[in-house]
Scaffold this active site. Structure first.
Site, PDB file in Angstrom:
ATOM      1  N   SER A  53     -45.471 -35.014  36.096  1.00  0.00           N
ATOM      2  CA  SER A  53     -45.099 -35.498  37.424  1.00  0.00           C
ATOM      3  C   SER A  53     -43.772 -34.947  37.916  1.00  0.00           C
ATOM      4  O   SER A  53     -43.429 -35.142  39.083  1.00  0.00           O
ATOM      5  CB  SER A  53     -45.066 -37.024  37.436  1.00  0.00           C
ATOM      6  OG  SER A  53     -46.363 -37.538  37.231  1.00  0.00           O
ATOM      7  N   GLU A 108       0.782  -1.225   0.000  1.00  0.00           N
ATOM      8  CA  GLU A 108       0.000   0.000   0.000  1.00  0.00           C
ATOM      9  C   GLU A 108       0.822   1.289   0.000  1.00  0.00           C
ATOM     10  O   GLU A 108       0.406   2.284  -0.585  1.00  0.00           O
ATOM     11  CB  GLU A 108      -0.938  -0.008   1.203  1.00  0.00           C
ATOM     12  CG  GLU A 108      -2.015  -1.083   1.167  1.00  0.00           C
ATOM     13  CD  GLU A 108      -3.002  -0.873   0.046  1.00  0.00           C
ATOM     14  OE1 GLU A 108      -3.454   0.265  -0.147  1.00  0.00           O
ATOM     15  OE2 GLU A 108      -3.305  -1.852  -0.657  1.00  0.00           O
TER      16      GLU A 108
END
Length: 806
Positions: free
Chosen positions: A457, A91
């Site tokens: 239950s 870059e």
């Protein structure tokens, strides 16, 4: 007198000066417009971009992240030199020499743009890294001369305000690199599953190749372009003498190997848990949780989470197999391109070995071909028989298979049923594992926390605990005989029944709970009072705003597996209600602790060791039942596994307690079990609440999941005896050691001979008969007081009703 030529010369001079003045004015206005809202470059000295909140398990394993932008912020000194050099070479190789604008670079870009314009190519900008920081952080991406001028001005200001290292730090953390990655640290993790310091030179070069256009260099969709660009970056690194010729050749020779897709974490078994933690974090911190860069430590135990996921998935698949092959999920003509149609539906990501396949032939055996890797083989004979007993198989059917031994394949089917599993520490409430369904990818609905279902239950221990908090003991006698209650407003009477339609006469509380006798539970709830039962259920955290109806005693109310499991924690921890939680600790991006789940004060925890006793913290939670009651229930629920409806889990050993649960028409199957160190809730049911099928009770459907999970959990957390309360009185009743509150041990009575009762009886008649029996028993007790510890009377073992609803 001036000539005409002189006059025109003066007028032209005046016009030129006016044009210059006007141009200057316009330029000043334009400059003022450029500068009036120009950001302050000095703000970047304290700038921190949005970063992901990273989520960790209790042992430090990364399990996920929350983010708007996937970014991991790293300081300059944490970025390895090869990564920095790769980006400089690609870059801005003169970054450390220029003052923000590379005049030579701009000139070269302008010259190249003449050729680019002629050839119709994209123009190059010639921007330096400093200019890119100015654009990415402070400006927009519009392509105008004004933006370029503002960018140049800001770049000069940045160079005057920040050091080169600070500018590079901002650039390498801000830049978008594809794969949902912002910044180099996030890109290293998403592309390669590595931290920055683990990257090789060629991997660093690949990342540096991406800023020009991540989509153009996608490693999966365009494998050649990113390889060429990576090699170009390596060449630039060699030209700038960042790497040697030998290093260049070695790096260039390596293939480009990346992950198939970005991942939140390498550990992928906790999707339901992570999403639930995110929801709760949103409630605490709002939307900042997605961008604040928080560190979040959760309560998750990765080994237990993986065991929970495997146990639940296997249990659901086992249930699904019992109910037959439903058929292929598609059918194609076996011609070129059939793999494209097969790839439209993928196997559950959690089943990584499953493959989509097509049936090539059906004869004595079934021959298949996989879509992904073009393997051929035959299905296991047992699976062929299973399929033919169901919907069958035809040529062209699309199915899922899993490689098996001998080059064969197992036939697989995604279950239609679903479920949940929750495991937590009863002492603290820390949620150790949570699975909210078969597959998060197929359905993100969390049945552990969001599914309100009847517990059946599994609710009964709360009823028995309410009785034990009152005048009852584990050896108290309750009649197991038919009973009927009048319906309200002319409605039909309610006649609760044991599933077996058999009744066994007077029984102890222990026996009633171990064998999950419905009628005994209803009688007990009637004697205690449903208001007391509801109050205790809410105090324990099992539910809110419950209706005090007798049917609630058999689990007709609604709750979630998460809440019911937390309620059972009180039985294991001595009677305290603990609030379950998933998030242990949260710190902000600066390491400051902003949330801690354990907020108990400890004034002496920070002192140095002086030879004295260690600091003692008060136990967590509010005391909701007596410690003796908690022990009594634990002992009775241990009996459920040793002698009752949960006997299938007896192989787990002693000191494991639990309770099965099944609702009417087998719509839901439950099991909640625990030791002193872990409590586990399992729920299985269809999302539309249809029946699981005859016989699919908690003992048959949920208990196997519990067994598979606890087999692994007990390796890490071995079962220990339940803590005996100091003030409890222990007596042996019917061969079992029972705990009593002081003074209640004198009420021990031998269990009467079981009787057989047929047909429902009027409630008033039963009350009259029970009152008479109680009066006669009191008269006998007064005439001949019982010894403190009577010998158990001979008794005939009642028939076991273990095949029904519990």
């Amino acid at each position: 007198m001036k000539s005409i030529g002189e006059r025109w010369f003066v007028l032209a001079g005046i016009g030129l000066l006016g044009a210059i003045a006007l141009a200057g004015l316009l330029l000043a206005i334009y400059a003022a417009w450029l500068f009036h809202d120009l950001p302050d470059a000095g703000e970047l000295a304290e700038y921190r971009p949005a970063t992901a909140t990273r989520v960790y398990a209790g042992d430090g394993t990364l399990i996920g992240e929350f983010s708007q932008e996937r970014r991991i912020y790293v300081t300059y000194d944490q970025i390895p030199a090869p990564v920095v050099q790769a980006f400089l070479a690609a870059e801005d190789s003169n970054f450390f020499q220029h003052g923000g604008i590379d005049v030579g670079g701009v000139s070269r870009a302008m010259f190249k743009n003449v050729l680019n314009a002629v050839q119709g190519r994209r123009l190059e900008g010639g921007s330096t890294i400093t200019q890119q920081v100015a654009k990415n952080v402070l400006l927009t991406n519009e392509s105008t001369i004004g933006r370029k001028l503002r960018e140049a001005i800001l770049a000069s200001r940045l160079e005057a305000t920040l050091s080169k290292e600070q500018i590079l730090e901002l650039y390498l953390n801000e830049i978008f690199l594809g794969y949902r990655s912002y910044g180099v640290a996030s890109a290293a993790f998403n592309y390669f599953g590595k931290s920055l310091d683990q990257l090789t030179v060629d991997e660093a070069a690949f990342l540096a190749a991406l800023p020009k256009g991540p989509n153009n260099y996608h490693p999966i969709r365009r494998p050649e372009a990113p390889l060429d660009r990576r090699n170009w970056v390596l060449g630039a690194m060699r030209s700038n003498r960042f790497i040697t010729e030998e290093a260049y050749e070695a790096a260039r020779a390596r293939p480009l190997t990346t992950q198939d897709a970005p991942r939140r974490a390498q550990y992928r078994d906790a999707d339901f848990f992570v999403e639930e933690a995110r929801r709760r974090a949103l409630g605490m911190f709002g939307e900042d949780i997605n961008a604040g860069g928080y560190y979040m430590r959760t309560t998750l135990d990765p080994s237990l989470q993986s065991a929970a996921r495997d146990a639940l998935m296997q249990g659901l698949e086992d249930y699904d197999r019992r109910h037959g092959w439903r058929g292929a999920w598609g059918n194609v003509d076996i011609a070129e391109g059939w793999q494209d149609e097969a790839s439209e539906q993928s196997a559950p990501p959690e089943r990584r070995e499953w493959r989509a396949a097509v049936v090539e032939s059906v004869g004595d055996g079934v021959r298949i071909r996989t879509a992904q890797d073009d393997q051929t083989g035959t299905l296991l004979s047992a699976d062929v028989a299973w399929a033919r007993a169901g919907a069958g198989l035809e040529v062209g059917d699309l199915i899922f298979v899993e490689p098996a031994e001998g080059g064969q394949f197992a036939l697989k089917q995604v279950p239609a049923v679903n479920g949940a599993l929750v495991a937590m520490e009863p002492q603290s409430g820390r949620v150790l594992a949570m699975v909210g369904g078969y597959s998060y990818a197929l359905s993100s609905f969390n049945r552990a926390t969001q599914a309100e279902r009847q517990p059946g239950s599994a609710f009964k221990p709360i009823v028995y605990a309410a009785a034990l908090e009152g005048d009852f003991t584990p050896s108290s006698i309750v009649l197991d005989a038919p009973i009927s209650f009048p319906g309200g407003a002319g409605g039909r009477p309610w006649t609760p029944e044991n599933y077996s339609r058999q009744y066994y006469g007077p029984q102890t509380l222990r026996r009633g709970l171990e064998l999950s006798r419905n009628v005994m539970t209803v009688r007990l709830a009637q004697a205690v009072g449903m208001d007391e039962v509801v109050q205790l259920a809410e105090d324990m955290g099992a539910g809110d705003d419950m209706e005090p109806n007798l049917s609630l005693s058999l689990g007709a109310g609604e709750t979630t597996p998460y809440r019911l499991t937390a309620a059972y924690a009180a039985f294991a921890n001595g009677g305290r209600r603990v609030e379950p939680y998933l998030i242990e600790l949260v710190q902000d991006r600066n390491g400051r602790t902003i949330y801690r789940a354990d907020d108990r004060a400890c004034r002496t925890c920070g002192r140095g060791f002086d030879g004295g006793a260690s600091p003692r913290l008060t136990p967590r939670g509010e005391q909701v039942i007596d410690a003796i009651t908690a022990y009594q229930i634990s002992s009775m629920l241990e009996g459920v596994i040793q002698r009752g409806t949960g006997v299938r889990a007896r192989g787990l050993g002693p000191w494991v307690a639990g309770k099965t649960g099944t609702t009417n028409e087998y719509r839901s199957a439950w099991f909640v079990g625990y030791t002193t160190d872990i409590v586990v809730g399992v729920f299985i049911g269809f999302d539309d609440n249809r029946s699981l099928g005859s016989g699919e009770a908690g003992a048959a459907t949920a208990v196997p999941v519990f067994i598979n999970f606890m087999t692994e959990a007990l390796k890490e957390r071995p079962a220990r005896p339940f803590v005996r309360p100091r003030n409890a009185i222990f007596r042996t009743v019917n061969g079992i050691e029972e705990a009593f509150r002081p003074g209640t041990e004198r009420r021990v009575e031998p269990t009467p001979e079981p009787q057989t009762w047929e047909g429902p009886q009027a409630y008033t008649d039963v009350l009259r008969r029970e009152a008479e029996a109680q009066r006669q028993a009191q008269q006998q007790q007064q005439a001949s007081p019982q010894p403190a510890e009577p010998a158990p009377a001979p008794q005939r073992e009642p028939a076991e009703d273990l095949s029904g609803l519990y």
